[in-house]
Design a protein around this motif. Structure first.
Motif, PDB file in Angstrom:
ATOM      1  N   ALA A  39      32.072  21.203  -6.640  1.00  0.00           N
ATOM      2  CA  ALA A  39      32.179  19.817  -6.179  1.00  0.00           C
ATOM      3  C   ALA A  39      30.936  19.031  -6.620  1.00  0.00           C
ATOM      4  CB  ALA A  39      32.325  19.773  -4.659  1.00  0.00           C
ATOM      5  N   ALA A  40      29.777  19.633  -6.482  1.00  0.00           N
ATOM      6  CA  ALA A  40      28.535  18.979  -6.917  1.00  0.00           C
ATOM      7  C   ALA A  40      28.579  18.683  -8.409  1.00  0.00           C
ATOM      8  CB  ALA A  40      27.326  19.856  -6.584  1.00  0.00           C
ATOM      9  N   ARG A  41      29.021  19.655  -9.192  1.00  0.00           N
ATOM     10  CA  ARG A  41      29.098  19.481 -10.641  1.00  0.00           C
ATOM     11  C   ARG A  41      30.048  18.350 -11.000  1.00  0.00           C
ATOM     12  NH1 ARG A  41      31.977  20.394 -14.822  1.00  0.00           N
ATOM     13  NH2 ARG A  41      33.694  21.446 -13.794  1.00  0.00           N
ATOM     14  N   ARG A  42      31.215  18.333 -10.356  1.00  0.00           N
ATOM     15  CA  ARG A  42      32.196  17.285 -10.640  1.00  0.00           C
ATOM     16  C   ARG A  42      31.678  15.909 -10.263  1.00  0.00           C
ATOM     17  NH1 ARG A  42      38.186  19.755  -9.223  1.00  0.00           N
ATOM     18  NH2 ARG A  42      37.994  21.582 -10.563  1.00  0.00           N
ATOM     19  N   CYS A  43      30.870  15.861  -9.207  1.00  0.00           N
ATOM     20  CA  CYS A  43      30.300  14.583  -8.762  1.00  0.00           C
ATOM     21  C   CYS A  43      29.056  14.215  -9.560  1.00  0.00           C
ATOM     22  CB  CYS A  43      29.952  14.653  -7.272  1.00  0.00           C
ATOM     23  SG  CYS A  43      31.380  14.806  -6.189  1.00  0.00           S
ATOM     24  N   ASP A  44      28.674  15.067 -10.478  1.00  0.00           N
ATOM     25  CA  ASP A  44      27.481  14.863 -11.302  1.00  0.00           C
ATOM     26  C   ASP A  44      26.229  14.744 -10.433  1.00  0.00           C
ATOM     27  OD1 ASP A  44      26.188  14.695 -13.775  1.00  0.00           O
ATOM     28  OD2 ASP A  44      26.290  12.510 -13.801  1.00  0.00           O
ATOM     29  N   LEU A  45      26.163  15.632  -9.428  1.00  0.00           N
ATOM     30  CA  LEU A  45      25.014  15.670  -8.529  1.00  0.00           C
ATOM     31  C   LEU A  45      24.342  17.036  -8.630  1.00  0.00           C
ATOM     32  CD1 LEU A  45      26.615  14.096  -5.333  1.00  0.00           C
ATOM     33  CD2 LEU A  45      25.007  12.998  -6.900  1.00  0.00           C
ATOM     34  N   ASP A  46      23.051  17.047  -8.413  1.00  0.00           N
ATOM     35  CA  ASP A  46      22.318  18.295  -8.355  1.00  0.00           C
ATOM     36  C   ASP A  46      22.903  19.146  -7.233  1.00  0.00           C
ATOM     37  OD1 ASP A  46      19.752  19.888  -9.027  1.00  0.00           O
ATOM     38  OD2 ASP A  46      19.654  19.608  -6.835  1.00  0.00           O
ATOM     39  N   GLU A  47      23.077  20.436  -7.490  1.00  0.00           N
ATOM     40  CA  GLU A  47      23.696  21.322  -6.509  1.00  0.00           C
ATOM     41  C   GLU A  47      22.905  21.363  -5.195  1.00  0.00           C
ATOM     42  OE1 GLU A  47      25.024  25.966  -6.477  1.00  0.00           O
ATOM     43  OE2 GLU A  47      24.987  24.941  -8.416  1.00  0.00           O
ATOM     44  N   ARG A  48      21.600  21.341  -5.286  1.00  0.00           N
ATOM     45  CA  ARG A  48      20.765  21.375  -4.077  1.00  0.00           C
ATOM     46  C   ARG A  48      20.928  20.090  -3.266  1.00  0.00           C
ATOM     47  NH1 ARG A  48      14.413  22.621  -4.361  1.00  0.00           N
ATOM     48  NH2 ARG A  48      14.145  20.452  -3.815  1.00  0.00           N
ATOM     49  N   ARG A  49      20.989  18.974  -3.965  1.00  0.00           N
ATOM     50  CA  ARG A  49      21.184  17.685  -3.276  1.00  0.00           C
ATOM     51  C   ARG A  49      22.523  17.676  -2.550  1.00  0.00           C
ATOM     52  NH1 ARG A  49      21.642  11.933  -6.483  1.00  0.00           N
ATOM     53  NH2 ARG A  49      22.055  10.623  -4.693  1.00  0.00           N
ATOM     54  N   TYR A  50      23.571  18.140  -3.226  1.00  0.00           N
ATOM     55  CA  TYR A  50      24.898  18.192  -2.612  1.00  0.00           C
ATOM     56  C   TYR A  50      24.891  19.141  -1.410  1.00  0.00           C
ATOM     57  CZ  TYR A  50      29.987  18.124  -2.358  1.00  0.00           C
ATOM     58  OH  TYR A  50      31.284  17.967  -1.936  1.00  0.00           O
TER      59      TYR A  50
END
Length: 112
Positions: free
Chosen positions: A22-33
């Motif tokens: 989900a983080a990758r799809r949202c183009d967000l850092d995994e830790r931030r997500y």
């Protein structure tokens, strides 16, 4: 923000994806997500909208303000998963998927 964290987890589960995906799809850092999923942090408005759009729901649903955006049947969950996966595909792979889906649908239509 516990509602938001719970809704993020619920939506990823509905889509059959991990929080990392989900983080990758949202183009967000995994830790931030992960901070959002754990309830430790809240996203800004632009990030909230981006997450909702990417996961195919609404900001209001993610915040627990609306029941719109909830899904419930196994069929709609599978359709949402298919749409979510298709959005991430390159055009050529998507074209192949559409051809396969149309062939399967035609087969079911012939069977009645």
């Amino acid at each position: 923000m516990d509602v938001f964290a719970r809704k993020l987890k619920e939506r990823a589960e509905q889509l059959g994806i991990s929080n990392a995906e989900a983080a990758r799809r949202c183009d967000l850092d995994e830790r931030r997500y992960a901070h959002y999923v754990s309830g430790r942090r809240e996203p800004d408005l632009a990030t909230l909208v981006k997450i909702a759009q990417t996961l195919g729901t609404t900001p209001n649903w993610l915040l627990g303000l609306s029941s719109i955006g909830t899904y419930g049947t196994a069929r709609t969950d599978m359709q949402d998963r298919l749409i979510s996966a298709a959005q991430m595909m390159q055009d050529e792979k998507l074209r192949h998927l559409v051809i396969q889906a149309e062939a399967l649908a035609a087969e079911d239509a012939e069977r009645g």
